[in-house]
Motif scaffolding. Structure first.
Motif, mmCIF file in Angstrom:
data_model
loop_
_atom_site.group_PDB
_atom_site.id
_atom_site.type_symbol
_atom_site.label_atom_id
_atom_site.label_comp_id
_atom_site.label_asym_id
_atom_site.label_seq_id
_atom_site.Cartn_x
_atom_site.Cartn_y
_atom_site.Cartn_z
ATOM 1 N N UNK A 1 -8.282 7.608 -9.909
ATOM 2 C CA UNK A 1 -8.262 6.161 -9.858
ATOM 3 C C UNK A 1 -6.943 5.692 -9.244
ATOM 4 N N UNK A 2 -7.033 4.791 -8.322
ATOM 5 C CA UNK A 2 -5.845 4.210 -7.703
ATOM 6 C C UNK A 2 -5.437 2.954 -8.454
ATOM 7 N N UNK A 3 -4.155 2.748 -8.564
ATOM 8 C CA UNK A 3 -3.650 1.532 -9.195
ATOM 9 C C UNK A 3 -2.358 1.121 -8.498
ATOM 10 N N UNK A 4 -2.013 -0.156 -8.563
ATOM 11 C CA UNK A 4 -0.804 -0.623 -7.882
ATOM 12 C C UNK A 4 0.447 -0.110 -8.573
ATOM 13 N N UNK A 5 1.485 0.057 -7.807
ATOM 14 C CA UNK A 5 2.767 0.463 -8.359
ATOM 15 C C UNK A 5 3.495 -0.713 -8.968
ATOM 16 N N UNK A 6 4.524 -0.402 -9.708
ATOM 17 C CA UNK A 6 5.314 -1.444 -10.360
ATOM 18 C C UNK A 6 6.716 -1.575 -9.759
ATOM 19 N N UNK A 7 7.045 -0.679 -8.819
ATOM 20 C CA UNK A 7 8.375 -0.688 -8.224
ATOM 21 C C UNK A 7 8.278 -0.611 -6.708
ATOM 22 N N UNK A 8 9.370 -0.931 -6.056
ATOM 23 C CA UNK A 8 9.475 -0.807 -4.611
ATOM 24 C C UNK A 8 10.087 0.563 -4.325
ATOM 25 N N UNK A 9 9.497 1.298 -3.389
ATOM 26 C CA UNK A 9 9.998 2.629 -3.063
ATOM 27 C C UNK A 9 11.067 2.538 -1.988
ATOM 28 N N UNK A 10 12.242 3.058 -2.296
ATOM 29 C CA UNK A 10 13.341 3.095 -1.331
ATOM 30 C C UNK A 10 14.273 4.232 -1.706
ATOM 31 N N UNK A 11 15.074 4.680 -0.743
ATOM 32 C CA UNK A 11 16.026 5.754 -0.994
ATOM 33 C C UNK A 11 17.230 5.598 -0.079
ATOM 34 N N UNK A 12 18.323 6.239 -0.472
ATOM 35 C CA UNK A 12 19.560 6.194 0.310
ATOM 36 C C UNK A 12 19.552 7.291 1.361
ATOM 37 N N UNK A 13 20.164 7.001 2.495
ATOM 38 C CA UNK A 13 20.304 7.975 3.572
ATOM 39 C C UNK A 13 21.650 7.732 4.254
ATOM 40 N N UNK A 14 22.066 8.636 5.137
ATOM 41 C CA UNK A 14 23.309 8.404 5.884
ATOM 42 C C UNK A 14 23.238 7.154 6.762
ATOM 43 N N UNK A 15 22.035 6.666 7.048
ATOM 44 C CA UNK A 15 21.857 5.481 7.890
ATOM 45 C C UNK A 15 21.794 4.199 7.071
ATOM 46 N N UNK A 16 21.738 4.302 5.764
ATOM 47 C CA UNK A 16 21.599 3.158 4.878
ATOM 48 C C UNK A 16 20.348 3.301 4.034
#
Length: 100
Positions: A1-16
């Protein structure tokens, strides 16, 4: 079953900070705006399953819109390409900058 997430996906990199969505997410400018403003993402990545029917109609336009709206880089990838196609689309949709 698919369901919506509760957070925004992001990560740090050398570029920002880099924000990540799925193909359908690119349709919603609000998510890109939150990634850019709240999480300071300088690059937004949207892998997607746009084929050569919906791709030219929607995919490129939405990439450019998110880049210009948020003054950031937008990178996309679509694994739904027909490799055996005689139409050379390998480099048709480049990464877009804030200038579209």
């Amino acid at each position: 079953t698919l369901s919506p997430g509760q957070t925004v996906t992001h990560f740090s990199s050398p570029f920002g900070e880099i924000g990540v969505g799925i193909c359908y997410d690119i349709r919603f400018g609000e998510l890109a705006m939150i990634m850019r403003q709240k999480y300071n993402c300088v690059i937004l990545i949207f892998p997607g399953a746009f084929n050569m029917t919906t791709g030219p109609a929607h995919w490129e336009l939405l990439q450019r819109a998110r880049a210009v709206d948020n003054q950031c880089f937008v990178i996309t990838a679509s694994p739904a390409r027909a490799v055996s196609s005689s139409d050379d689309n390998a480099s048709k949709y480049p990464p877009y900058t804030a200038w579209g």
